[in-house]
Scaffold this active site. Sequence first.
Site, short mmCIF file in Angstrom:
data_model
loop_
_atom_site.label_atom_id
_atom_site.label_comp_id
_atom_site.label_asym_id
_atom_site.label_seq_id
_atom_site.Cartn_x
_atom_site.Cartn_y
_atom_site.Cartn_z
CG ASP A 35 -20.10 45.26 -1.80
OD1 ASP A 35 -20.31 45.02 -0.59
OD2 ASP A 35 -20.80 44.78 -2.72
CB SER A 66 -37.64 29.90 -13.12
OG SER A 66 -36.41 29.24 -12.87
CB SER A 129 -30.43 36.96 -6.33
OG SER A 129 -29.31 37.37 -5.61
CG ASP A 173 -22.99 40.13 -5.65
OD1 ASP A 173 -21.76 40.13 -5.46
OD2 ASP A 173 -23.81 39.73 -4.80
C1 GLA Z 1 -23.10 39.65 -1.21
C2 GLA Z 1 -23.54 41.07 -1.59
C3 GLA Z 1 -22.37 41.90 -2.10
C4 GLA Z 1 -21.18 41.82 -1.12
C5 GLA Z 1 -20.89 40.39 -0.71
C6 GLA Z 1 -19.86 40.30 0.38
O1 GLA Z 1 -22.68 38.97 -2.38
O2 GLA Z 1 -24.54 41.03 -2.58
O3 GLA Z 1 -22.77 43.22 -2.30
O4 GLA Z 1 -21.40 42.62 0.02
O5 GLA Z 1 -22.05 39.71 -0.29
O6 GLA Z 1 -18.63 40.77 -0.07
#
Ligand code: GLA
Length: 386
Positions: A35, A66, A129, A173
């Site tokens: 990504d 939390s 996160s 994510d």
């Molecule tokens: C983490 C990062 C994402 C991506 C993955 C690996 O989750 O937050 O942006 O790079 O690792 O694919």
Amino acid sequence: MLQAMHEKFETLFGVEAEVSAFAPGRINLIGEHTDYNGGYVFPAAIELGTYGLATKRDDRKIQLYSNNFEENGIVTFTLDDLVFNQEDDWANYPKGVVKYLTETFNEIDQGFNILVEGNIPNGASLSSSASIEILTGWLLKDLFDLRLERLQLIKIGQLVENKFMGVNSGIMDQFIIGMGKANHAILLDTATLEFEYVPAKFGDYVISIMNTNKRRSLTESKYNDRRAECESALAALKKELNIGALGELTLARFNQNKHLIKDEVSRRRAKHAVSENERTKLARKVLAEDDFEQFGKLLNMSHASLKEDYEVTGIELDTLAETAQQVNGVLGARMTGAGFAGCAIALVHKDSIKQLEHEVSQAYLEKIGYAPSFYHVAISGGVTSL
Ligand code: GLA
């Protein structure tokens, strides 16, 4: 859980919560470490996630609590003091979101209280996160009636990682947590942000999530190292090729030009990024054809590439994925997320789930010395008000 959270909210802050929301976690089917290389990713949101309640205050104070980090107590700061603070620990994620939201929306002119509780295991590569980032933005959208678009919130979440937390992560994510749809994965082209909902249907097979239960450490710096290695490979290729990202290359074109990358390590990193991107496109195609066997093979190849070329697996993830790959009824398995620790996924026949858990647990316990965990969860929608 929500009922208990409402009661806790009143005990903590002495008022009733005005708004509530849920943000999921995620798995990534395939397309790992692509990504930030302008490639494709293929994630899905899961029903494990983070719940939050919020209410406005009459002053400029922000109070965060939390249920997962009770030892931190109520974390307090003000709208005029939105800087990263190591001591604030988990609360830096929501703090970063508040910082960037207030830069855009003057409507946030008074403080607020937030209570969160997540059922995603922390540090398990299931995006706890990003889940809390997107959750915070959504709660504030509802609380202050902000005209906040999902994509805008997604980009703010990524900005928090990149600029506030110092992790140069891509957009995957936050994107899936913001845009997810029940029973669907998203095929996202990170170069254009064009995306497509793909039914996450695997016939008689299901996705099993396997947790190494290893706490991550130093992940952030290694993650940033990988990104830098990809950037240096791209810079070397750019001397002769007119490209803007590794994701623009086919594997054939990469192979013709890889000699331009003098550094052997960077060359392998780039090879992973390019080959993983091709596997991801292929995975989408074979899934549409219900060719689950082929899909499983791509998962296995992805893991091997992440192990050999990208070097982000480690003995725990390798033991989970490679043991799972050998189990009868398993079509494929790979690590998911950033790697180093966290979770792997397996595509397993629904009648073989117990067998998978049994064989993987035994091998893992023998080699690693403690037990892994397994989850079978539904593919959920993206962030939502409750
Ligand atoms: C983490 C990062 C994402 C991506 C993955 C690996 O989750 O937050 O942006 O790079 O690792 O694919």
